[in-house]
Write a protein that holds these residues in place. Structure first.
Motif, PDB file in Angstrom:
ATOM      1  N   UNK A 272       0.865  -1.185   0.000  1.00  0.00           N
ATOM      2  CA  UNK A 272       0.000   0.000   0.000  1.00  0.00           C
ATOM      3  C   UNK A 272       0.896   1.228   0.000  1.00  0.00           C
TER       4      UNK A 272
ATOM      5  N   UNK B 124      -7.141  -4.784   3.377  1.00  0.00           N
ATOM      6  CA  UNK B 124      -6.723  -3.764   4.356  1.00  0.00           C
ATOM      7  C   UNK B 124      -7.291  -2.388   4.016  1.00  0.00           C
ATOM      8  N   UNK B 125      -7.291  -2.044   2.735  1.00  0.00           N
ATOM      9  CA  UNK B 125      -7.572  -0.655   2.347  1.00  0.00           C
ATOM     10  C   UNK B 125      -8.952  -0.471   1.750  1.00  0.00           C
ATOM     11  N   UNK B 126      -9.621  -1.550   1.386  1.00  0.00           N
ATOM     12  CA  UNK B 126     -10.866  -1.423   0.629  1.00  0.00           C
ATOM     13  C   UNK B 126     -10.529  -1.327  -0.860  1.00  0.00           C
ATOM     14  N   UNK B 127     -11.520  -1.618  -1.685  1.00  0.00           N
ATOM     15  CA  UNK B 127     -11.288  -1.580  -3.129  1.00  0.00           C
ATOM     16  C   UNK B 127     -11.388  -0.131  -3.611  1.00  0.00           C
ATOM     17  N   UNK B 128     -10.325   0.386  -4.214  1.00  0.00           N
ATOM     18  CA  UNK B 128     -10.390   1.792  -4.636  1.00  0.00           C
ATOM     19  C   UNK B 128     -11.295   1.971  -5.844  1.00  0.00           C
ATOM     20  N   UNK B 129     -11.952   3.132  -5.898  1.00  0.00           N
ATOM     21  CA  UNK B 129     -12.720   3.458  -7.116  1.00  0.00           C
ATOM     22  C   UNK B 129     -11.727   3.832  -8.218  1.00  0.00           C
TER      23      UNK B 129
ATOM     24  N   UNK C 178      -2.981   4.859   1.443  1.00  0.00           N
ATOM     25  CA  UNK C 178      -4.053   3.870   1.481  1.00  0.00           C
ATOM     26  C   UNK C 178      -4.152   3.085   0.177  1.00  0.00           C
ATOM     27  N   UNK C 179      -3.425   3.506  -0.844  1.00  0.00           N
ATOM     28  CA  UNK C 179      -3.673   2.959  -2.178  1.00  0.00           C
ATOM     29  C   UNK C 179      -2.950   1.635  -2.427  1.00  0.00           C
ATOM     30  N   UNK C 180      -3.707   0.617  -2.817  1.00  0.00           N
ATOM     31  CA  UNK C 180      -3.061  -0.629  -3.222  1.00  0.00           C
ATOM     32  C   UNK C 180      -2.216  -0.382  -4.469  1.00  0.00           C
TER      33      UNK C 180
END
Lengths: 95, 511
Positions: B415, B478-483, B418-420
């Protein structure tokens, strides 16, 4: 529904953190959000904050959030701490 | 139209260009470019009082292509100086072929607004110019190349240069140039060498005139038409690239250690080892771990390649590598070493990384460690655009080294904020997945399915091997799926692969 009595703040402007400031307001829930990941996670961050307000049954609040890429768990911790410091009685919420 | 990576290339872009057809799928068909032959008579002087007079002598006209090199990096004063002159003389419609564009080149924006500059051709750009380009300030899309690709384009006549301006840390009055003397000594002048070789006119801009003949010589008098003495060609402090210290971040150290262990598991830590790594904190840390392994095993490497840092100089001086092949110094230590150590050799961009010659140095690399802003599950890498879609870099030597090396390792945190970092599709494909072998993160190492034997070696070494999809899911948990970010339609940059084919385009960002 409960209200907060004073301003409360938690978190920092370090990367991967979020700084939350809560201020009493007349009614409703207002969220001002700045985030370095606004296009990707702006909606998710708002939803997390709104969910906490609902769980804690708080209204009449303005929330200023300056996000530096915090994970959800961090956001929850900072919001709850800010509410606590603003005099809200924090309920245990079982997930 | 779609290229071989499945990237949609708009018809208007595709119609005059070849599309990417695999890392080695396109062969050269041209002859080398030859600029006009000229002569100079005995007694004729090359010294000119100022840049304006050079413009009049050549003469520099509207519509020409002017080239620049970036060894002075964010301390460069020459590009701005030359374009100010062009603006003053009312010249318009220039194409600027600068090997890299840095924040110091901010005045370019005014020159673009005023129509002095209408086209850009570069390998890397960061700062306000890159932001302005992303917001659509130029009507024509920028051509973004690799370092080897630029040398190739110049040699093959696809990037024709009318006038090359060489920022010369030291020169004599007959046009011999080196980068190792003078106030703005930057070391290697490797990226300027193809420009000097193939441009119609070559101008040395220097603040340090030495008595004739200057030695050593990087760019020879036979290619240089004019010499101009100015007060300062730039600020040597700006040469030092971002971070040149080994990271202290424990996550970065873990990634670096696993990258080094990957090289060891591949059986490459042996006599004759050749290596390239960047100047970033984690890349340098990987060099630190590689060094420990070499010392422990008593191994003598062959060469280290690329942009050279003081750390590589230390490894040369301790006998861990026999040679350094240096196209650009990343710090002043590299400049000092190249001046005095015959085993620290200056090489041109062509020698370093071109795909279309009889062999560049990247082809002889065992291992390279590179960064990424995004990697997709097909191992394609983006180093052009950031998470907001704005241009913040470029390939530089990334694609070249990846294509050449036996083992190409991408190091990255799982990450960033927050970004994968591992995504389904990178926003801008820069380096194709078929040239990337391993992705090392703090949560595991993914091996390209094209390299099953390498995966076996890593497993046997007990390294934490995961599937790339697993790493992606772990990050999203961990971070949620980004839009997905939305971009506009207009193309602001065409990203060329090292062979000159279109690998992707960059779209204007939405305001």
């Amino acid at each position: 529904m409960a209200k907060i009595e004073k301003t409360g703040q938690a978190g920092t402007l370090e990367s991967s953190d979020i700084m939350i400031t809560v201020v009493p307001d007349k009614s409703g829930i207002q969220i001002e959000l700045e985030s370095i990941v606004m296009p990707q996670y702006g909606d998710a961050i708002r939803a997390t904050i709104e969910k906490i307000m609902k769980e804690q049954q708080i209204e009449g609040i303005r929330i200023k959030a300056i996000d530096k890429g915090a994970l959800d768990c961090t956001i929850r911790a900072r919001v709850l701490t800010a509410l606590d410091r603003a005099g809200a009685e924090i309920r245990e919420v079982l997930a | 139209m779609k290229n071989q990576l499945g990237r949609e290339i708009p018809e208007a872009i595709a119609k005059n260009r070849l599309l990417y057809a695999g890392a080695f799928g396109t062969e050269p068909t041209m002859r080398r470019y030859a600029p006009q032959v000229k002569r100079i008579l005995p007694g004729q002087s090359k010294l000119v009082d100022n840049i304006e007079d050079v413009f009049k002598k050549i003469p520099v006209k509207s519509g020409m292509t002017l080239s620049f090199h970036h060894h002075l990096r964010n301390g460069d004063g020459v590009l701005n100086m030359v374009l100010d002159t062009a603006a003053r003389l009312g010249i318009k419609d220039l194409k600027i072929a600068a090997s890299s564009i840095f924040p110091v080149h901010a005045p370019l924006i005014e020159h673009i607004k005023n129509g002095v500059v209408t086209e850009l051709d570069t390998n890397y750009m960061s700062g306000v110019v890159a932001q302005a380009i992303s917001h659509g300030i130029l009507a024509k899309p920028v051509t973004m190349r690799t370092h080897g690709g630029r040398a190739r384009a110049i040699e093959c006549g696809q990037l024709k240069i009318d006038v090359a301006f060489v920022a010369a840390p030291a020169a004599d009055d007959y046009g011999n140039i080196n980068g190792t003397q003078g106030l703005a000594a930057c070391g290697s002048l490797g990226y300027a060498i193809p420009d000097a070789e193939y441009a119609e006119h070559v101008v040395a801009i220097t603040d340090h005139l030495e008595e004739y003949p200057l030695t050593p010589v990087s760019i020879e008098q036979t290619r240089v038409d004019y010499v101009v003495k100015v007060d300062s060609i730039g600020d040597p402090k700006g040469i030092v690239s971002g971070t040149t210290k080994i990271t202290k971040d424990p996550v970065g150290l873990r990634i670096a250690e696993n990258a080094a262990k990957t090289i060891e598991a591949a059986g490459l830590i042996r006599d004759g080892f050749s290596f390239q790594t960047g100047a970033g904190g984690a890349s340098l840390a990987a060099a630190y771990f590689v060094r420990q392994m070499m010392e422990k095993k008593g191994v003598t490497g062959s060469f280290a390649l690329g942009g050279i840092t003081g750390y590589m100089v230390e490894m040369l001086e301790s006998g861990l590598f026999k040679k350094l092949l240096d196209v650009q110094g990343f710090d002043l230590e590299a400049g000092r070493s190249i001046a005095k150590n015959p085993n620290h050799m200056e090489i041109s961009a062509n020698f370093y990384a071109s795909a279309f010659n009889s062999g560049s140095a990247v082809n002889r690399l065992d291992a390279v460690i590179l960064g990424a802003t995004e990697i997709d599950t097909d191992f394609n890498v983006n180093v052009v655009t950031g998470s907001d879609g704005v241009i913040m870099g470029g390939s530089g030597g990334h694609s070249d080294a990846a294509a050449g090396a036996k083992v190409t390792i991408i190091v990255s945190n799982l990450l960033r904020g927050r970004l994968p970092i591992i995504v389904d599709h990178v926003l801008t494909a820069t380096t194709p997945g078929e040239t990337v072998d391993v992705v090392v993160t703090e949560r595991g190492i993914a091996v390209n399915p094209l390299r099953p034997e390498l995966k076996e070696q890593l497993l046997q070494a007990g390294l934490p091997v995961r599937e790339i999809h697993e790493l992606k899911e772990l990050a999203e948990k961990m971070a949620g799926v980004p839009k997905q970010i939305e971009t506009g339609d207009r193309v602001v940059a065409v990203v060329e692969y090292r062979d000159g084919t279109v690998i992707d385009t960059v779209r204007q960002v939405k305001d």
